[in-house]
Write an enzyme that holds these catalytic residues in place. Sequence first.
Site, mmCIF file in Angstrom:
data_model
loop_
_atom_site.group_PDB
_atom_site.id
_atom_site.type_symbol
_atom_site.label_atom_id
_atom_site.label_comp_id
_atom_site.label_asym_id
_atom_site.label_seq_id
_atom_site.Cartn_x
_atom_site.Cartn_y
_atom_site.Cartn_z
ATOM 1 N N ASP A 3 -22.560 35.496 -21.738
ATOM 2 C CA ASP A 3 -22.109 36.848 -21.362
ATOM 3 C C ASP A 3 -22.848 37.885 -22.200
ATOM 4 O O ASP A 3 -23.168 38.970 -21.720
ATOM 5 C CB ASP A 3 -20.609 37.064 -21.653
ATOM 6 N N HIS A 49 -18.281 34.452 -23.676
ATOM 7 C CA HIS A 49 -19.068 33.215 -23.584
ATOM 8 C C HIS A 49 -20.457 33.577 -24.106
ATOM 9 O O HIS A 49 -20.914 34.717 -23.934
ATOM 10 C CB HIS A 49 -19.262 32.761 -22.138
HETATM 11 C C1 XUL Z 1 -11.881 29.893 -16.105
HETATM 12 C C2 XUL Z 1 -11.429 30.523 -17.340
HETATM 13 C C3 XUL Z 1 -12.484 30.759 -18.362
HETATM 14 C C4 XUL Z 1 -12.054 30.525 -19.762
HETATM 15 C C5 XUL Z 1 -13.163 30.645 -20.764
HETATM 16 O O1 XUL Z 1 -10.892 29.762 -15.166
HETATM 17 O O2 XUL Z 1 -10.273 30.833 -17.504
HETATM 18 O O3 XUL Z 1 -12.958 32.065 -18.198
HETATM 19 O O4 XUL Z 1 -11.047 31.403 -20.130
HETATM 20 O O5 XUL Z 1 -14.236 29.818 -20.479
#
Ligand code: XUL
Length: 437
Positions: free
Chosen positions: A105, A102
Amino acid sequence: MDRFFPDIPYVRYEGPDSRNPYAFRYYNPDEVILGKTMKEHLRFSMAYWHTLCATGTDPFGRGTAVRPYEAEAKTPLELAEIRMRAGFELMKKLQIPYFCFHDCDIAPEGSSLTEFAKNLDIMADLAEELMAETGIKLLWGTANLFSHPRYVHGAATSCSADVFACAAAQVKKALDITHRLKGENYVFWGGREGYETLLNTDLALELDNLARFLTLAADYADKIGFTGQLLIEPKPKEPTKHQYDFDVAGVLGFLRKYGLEGRFKLNIEANHATLAGHTFQHELAMARINNLLGSIDANQGDLLLGWDTDHFPTNLYETTLCMLEVLKQGGIAPGGLNFDAKVRRGSFAPEDLFLAHIAGMDSFARGLRIAARIIEDKALDEFVDRRYRSYQSGIGAAIVKGEATLESLAAYAYTLDEVKLESGRQEYLETLINLYL
Ligand code: XUL
Ligand code: CO
């Protein structure tokens, strides 16, 4: 590359008899199975957020994770840099070829979107350098549209148009960086796109806005020449009570309603599937038969807990059934198997990050080996083909070809003295799978 995890060796394949905890017993990256190397089949990826950023907090306690290398950092940017360098050492030692992140992150958010964007550029420079040095690639990028307090009422489905715009700015930047780093996919997980109560919610507007947002993002991806796969990740609950991207069937209906089919595929997560009351295999198969299976978040839930526990996957039955679906589709590329999984709070030592990934990688490698044997032996396919053979000729063929009418079917049915049925043999088939495990 021995700066952050000096006590951890490079992890190699040693075969099933090895008792070395820092060895693969089933994952042999260059071994060829059904015409492809295991590395090509499995396309493993490290999830940046769980592995490098998570501290082990839960609603009842503070972080427990021990990450001695983080002590060197004096500023948020230095911490981000150290985590990134540590991440590349970890992936290199574990032979993990991909990572996913993300925006927040990899870079500190600072105090404004402008500062965040600057920090992202700095960290993308470093990522580019480390990727070139190690050959590790980006499976997907995404924007975190759920942690910042402005997303309290959602992002694309917020009641505030200003929040919609901030979310758009974040996705634009995350797409730019993913494109720059040659990401092979870009993910949209709904985050807080959902609602708690209809007493304060304009359901129709929120869903229309979600579609508007995704359309704008897909148009922008096209505009900048991003050719990676766009993926929506279904999840039924948590953080909101009613998530809009509930499951594969729900997202498929949404994509069709808004003319978005063909622009998005799905990222299927095991623990999200079970929270939706489905099996992981069901969600994979539903996505596959609708040409939507794009990538996989490889983890597992806990049957006794009703939330997204994101365990590292160790259940061989599940990894086998998953790899059966992947093989039936002819592979998961350009997607991969991303370990959206976190070590338990009690597994706080740095070496647990390695042991957990080895557990997950070996469980999927073994699942792949088992699934390949089931496919080679045609153990299940022949049974299923035979079970539906009444559609290959006669009245069944007429139904399938669209040649039957309700009248012709009724006329045919009245000629039948009795309908002959056969057993579904579920227990026998379950035993058959066990023979391969
Ligand atoms: C949340 C989840 C996230 C997504 C990316 O449950 O799975 O980490 O994979 O935003
Ligand atoms: Co996920």
